[in-house]
Scaffold this active site. Structure first.
Site, PDB file in Angstrom:
ATOM      1  N   CYS A  60      -9.322   3.485  19.877  1.00  0.00           N
ATOM      2  CA  CYS A  60     -10.473   2.610  19.616  1.00  0.00           C
ATOM      3  C   CYS A  60     -11.200   2.216  20.902  1.00  0.00           C
ATOM      4  O   CYS A  60     -12.289   1.631  20.847  1.00  0.00           O
ATOM      5  CB  CYS A  60     -10.002   1.376  18.861  1.00  0.00           C
ATOM      6  SG  CYS A  60      -8.943   1.822  17.491  1.00  0.00           S
ATOM      7  N   HIS A  99     -14.357  -3.958  19.936  1.00  0.00           N
ATOM      8  CA  HIS A  99     -13.988  -3.017  18.869  1.00  0.00           C
ATOM      9  C   HIS A  99     -13.830  -3.809  17.569  1.00  0.00           C
ATOM     10  O   HIS A  99     -13.157  -4.842  17.540  1.00  0.00           O
ATOM     11  CB  HIS A  99     -12.680  -2.324  19.258  1.00  0.00           C
ATOM     12  CG  HIS A  99     -11.989  -1.664  18.123  1.00  0.00           C
ATOM     13  ND1 HIS A  99     -12.648  -0.848  17.233  1.00  0.00           N
ATOM     14  CD2 HIS A  99     -10.687  -1.695  17.717  1.00  0.00           C
ATOM     15  CE1 HIS A  99     -11.785  -0.415  16.330  1.00  0.00           C
ATOM     16  NE2 HIS A  99     -10.592  -0.910  16.598  1.00  0.00           N
ATOM     17  N   ASN A 112     -12.378  -0.376   9.917  1.00  0.00           N
ATOM     18  CA  ASN A 112     -12.072  -0.054  11.318  1.00  0.00           C
ATOM     19  C   ASN A 112     -12.350   1.437  11.526  1.00  0.00           C
ATOM     20  O   ASN A 112     -11.627   2.275  11.003  1.00  0.00           O
ATOM     21  CB  ASN A 112     -10.603  -0.400  11.575  1.00  0.00           C
ATOM     22  CG  ASN A 112     -10.155  -0.036  12.982  1.00  0.00           C
ATOM     23  OD1 ASN A 112     -10.820   0.717  13.688  1.00  0.00           O
ATOM     24  ND2 ASN A 112      -8.998  -0.552  13.373  1.00  0.00           N
TER      25      ASN A 112
HETATM   26  O1  UT7 Z   1      -7.977  -0.499  15.781  1.00  0.00           O
HETATM   27  C1  UT7 Z   1      -6.890  -0.533  16.649  1.00  0.00           C
HETATM   28  C2  UT7 Z   1      -6.379  -1.869  16.863  1.00  0.00           C
HETATM   29  N1  UT7 Z   1      -5.858  -2.407  15.619  1.00  0.00           N
HETATM   30  C3  UT7 Z   1      -5.955  -3.677  15.366  1.00  0.00           C
HETATM   31  O2  UT7 Z   1      -6.520  -4.402  16.136  1.00  0.00           O
HETATM   32  C4  UT7 Z   1      -5.290  -4.192  14.106  1.00  0.00           C
HETATM   33  C5  UT7 Z   1      -4.612  -5.488  14.386  1.00  0.00           C
HETATM   34  N2  UT7 Z   1      -3.883  -6.031  13.258  1.00  0.00           N
HETATM   35  C6  UT7 Z   1      -4.486  -6.515  12.126  1.00  0.00           C
HETATM   36  O3  UT7 Z   1      -5.675  -6.424  11.937  1.00  0.00           O
HETATM   37  C7  UT7 Z   1      -3.615  -7.280  11.161  1.00  0.00           C
HETATM   38  O4  UT7 Z   1      -2.343  -7.469  11.726  1.00  0.00           O
HETATM   39  C8  UT7 Z   1      -3.442  -6.621   9.759  1.00  0.00           C
HETATM   40  C9  UT7 Z   1      -4.767  -6.675   9.003  1.00  0.00           C
HETATM   41  C10 UT7 Z   1      -2.999  -5.175   9.924  1.00  0.00           C
HETATM   42  C11 UT7 Z   1      -2.418  -7.393   8.940  1.00  0.00           C
HETATM   43  O5  UT7 Z   1      -2.799  -8.765   8.856  1.00  0.00           O
HETATM   44  P1  UT7 Z   1      -1.750  -9.921   9.205  1.00  0.00           P
HETATM   45  O6  UT7 Z   1      -2.439 -11.188   8.966  1.00  0.00           O
HETATM   46  O7  UT7 Z   1      -1.239  -9.648  10.597  1.00  0.00           O
HETATM   47  O8  UT7 Z   1      -0.676  -9.712   8.108  1.00  0.00           O
HETATM   48  P2  UT7 Z   1       0.903  -9.540   8.312  1.00  0.00           P
HETATM   49  O9  UT7 Z   1       1.213  -8.156   8.790  1.00  0.00           O
HETATM   50  O10 UT7 Z   1       1.424 -10.689   9.092  1.00  0.00           O
HETATM   51  O11 UT7 Z   1       1.367  -9.673   6.808  1.00  0.00           O
HETATM   52  C12 UT7 Z   1       1.253 -10.922   6.098  1.00  0.00           C
HETATM   53  C13 UT7 Z   1       1.755 -10.684   4.673  1.00  0.00           C
HETATM   54  C14 UT7 Z   1       3.087  -9.944   4.621  1.00  0.00           C
HETATM   55  O12 UT7 Z   1       3.828 -10.485   3.570  1.00  0.00           O
HETATM   56  P3  UT7 Z   1       5.011 -11.526   3.889  1.00  0.00           P
HETATM   57  O13 UT7 Z   1       5.963 -10.817   4.817  1.00  0.00           O
HETATM   58  O14 UT7 Z   1       4.352 -12.704   4.535  1.00  0.00           O
HETATM   59  O15 UT7 Z   1       5.581 -11.796   2.530  1.00  0.00           O
HETATM   60  C15 UT7 Z   1       2.694  -8.529   4.278  1.00  0.00           C
HETATM   61  O16 UT7 Z   1       3.696  -7.813   3.610  1.00  0.00           O
HETATM   62  O17 UT7 Z   1       0.814  -9.879   3.959  1.00  0.00           O
HETATM   63  C16 UT7 Z   1       1.507  -8.762   3.367  1.00  0.00           C
HETATM   64  N3  UT7 Z   1       0.588  -7.633   3.312  1.00  0.00           N
HETATM   65  C17 UT7 Z   1      -0.275  -7.429   2.298  1.00  0.00           C
HETATM   66  N4  UT7 Z   1      -0.519  -8.118   1.168  1.00  0.00           N
HETATM   67  C18 UT7 Z   1      -1.481  -7.651   0.358  1.00  0.00           C
HETATM   68  C19 UT7 Z   1       0.424  -6.642   4.235  1.00  0.00           C
HETATM   69  N5  UT7 Z   1      -0.544  -5.796   3.837  1.00  0.00           N
HETATM   70  C20 UT7 Z   1      -0.982  -6.249   2.642  1.00  0.00           C
HETATM   71  C21 UT7 Z   1      -1.983  -5.815   1.746  1.00  0.00           C
HETATM   72  N6  UT7 Z   1      -2.195  -6.541   0.615  1.00  0.00           N
HETATM   73  N7  UT7 Z   1      -2.740  -4.715   1.969  1.00  0.00           N
END
Ligand code: UT7
Length: 321
Positions: A111, A247, A277
């Site tokens: 990215c 980004h 993204n």
């Molecule tokens: O482009 C290159 C660079 N990339 C980035 O900059 C991406 C950076 N990361 C992110 O944008 C975020 O971390 C994500 C969008 C990927 C995830 O968001 P988050 O707020 O960090 O969520 P999390 O991984 O902490 O997950 C929170 C909860 C989890 O459930 P529990 O463990 O709290 O019960 C996940 O299992 O959300 C759950 N979860 C979902 N729920 C519904 C994860 N994906 C999903 C989903 N739908 N698609």
């Protein structure tokens, strides 16, 4: 001295909204919008390759700037989803655009790619090696997305952006920086996959694997300071910057950057809401939105900073032309 003398983008026609994923995985529109800001993403048509989208972005550049690309001397393509590893995507673009003979390289900086591409172009022009460099950031991420992984498949989209860099009487690139936290490389990577193509085994791109939480924390925790470093390097203050274009990975990351820098969100263009993204295409797509609205105008000071797999980042401050 150098400047951007042409700029264009392309997004595929097909729009996929969040409800599409509700049928595939355990997710919902509300979670995706709240956690990422993404409402839709564009997906390349069957058979539409990264080079095809790149060519459309260059055609858009030509139609807007009138810049003839036939005399481009060097093509840098920034992508993690090339048509194939060899021949590189830059050479496919040269062929499709009918450019007679240009140096052609692909760079893999995820990215951060588009800004790395601008750095390379600026270096070539300012050292006098070439007079016209085409930089393309293009991705067909839908082809390397793991649609069984709910934490990542909802994020990605396809698209392309292109810029021409040429000599200038005044320097329009005011600062550059880059760096890599390589010990976090295992938090965002592409697997390899063996595929049988035309009866023969080939190693092809596999799927994106991301530890989202770690990448998120790294981005929000370190990118604001990289922005401060860049601004200081150009002997400017944040008040001198008209737009900061990070980004577009996640709207919450942009909000985190805005808060840390006390820099208003209205001056942080984004492409993630409509396009998801799009990795190396995300910065051009975000800029295009503002250029089309007339908010980014020639003479304005625009800071771009890409970050992602590596974990690597690259930033620049450009006087828009
Ligand atoms: O482009 C290159 C660079 N990339 C980035 O900059 C991406 C950076 N990361 C992110 O944008 C975020 O971390 C994500 C969008 C990927 C995830 O968001 P988050 O707020 O960090 O969520 P999390 O991984 O902490 O997950 C929170 C909860 C989890 O459930 P529990 O463990 O709290 O019960 C996940 O299992 O959300 C759950 N979860 C979902 N729920 C519904 C994860 N994906 C999903 C989903 N739908 N698609």
């Amino acid at each position: 001295m150098s400047k951007i003398t042409g700029f264009g983008t392309y997004a595929p026609e097909k729009i996929v909204d969040n409800h599409y994923f509700e049928k595939l995985i355990d997710t919902n529109d509300e979670w995706i919008v709240t956690r990422t800001g993404i409402k839709t993403r564009r997906v390349a048509a069957e058979g539409e390759l990264t080079s095809d989208m790149s060519v459309k972005a260059v055609e858009n550049l030509v139609s807007k700037s009138g810049n003839d690309v036939k005399d481009v001397e060097f093509i840098v393509v920034c992508t993690t989803s090339p048509d194939q590893t060899m021949p590189n995507t830059a050479s496919r673009i040269q062929d499709k655009l009918g450019i007679e003979s240009a140096g052609c390289i692909d760079i893999y900086a995820a990215c951060a790619g588009f800004v790395y591409g601008l750095q390379i172009a600026h270096g070539f022009i300012n050292s006098g090696v070439y007079k016209k460099v085409l930089v393309v950031g293009a991705e067909a991420l839908s082809r390397i997305t793991d649609f069984t992984d709910r934490t990542s498949c909802i994020l990605f989209g396809d698209g392309a952006g292109a810029a021409i860099v040429e000599p200038s009487e005044e320097e329009h690139f005011l600062a550059f920086n880059s760096g890599t936290e390589s010990e976090l490389g295992h938090d965002l990577y592409l697997t390899r996959q063996n595929k049988i193509i035309n009866g023969k085994e080939a190693i092809t791109n596999g799927k994106i694997v991301q530890n989202g939480r770690t990448v998120f924390k790294w981005a929000v925790g370190s990118i604001p300071n990289k922005i401060r470093e860049l601004v200081a390097q150009a002997n400017l203050t944040l008040d001198d910057i008209d737009f900061i274009v990070p980004h577009s990975a996640n709207l919450r990351i942009l909000e985190g950057i805005s808060k840390d820098l006390n820099f208003p969100m209205e001056k942080i263009p984004e492409s993630v809401t409509d396009h998801g993204n799009t990795s190396s295409a995300s910065i051009p797509l975000a800029i295009e939105k503002e250029v089309a609205k007339g908010t980014i105008k020639p003479g304005m000071t625009v800071l771009m900073i890409g970050f992602g797999g590596g974990l690597t980042f690259a930033g620049t401050i450009v006087k828009w032309s």
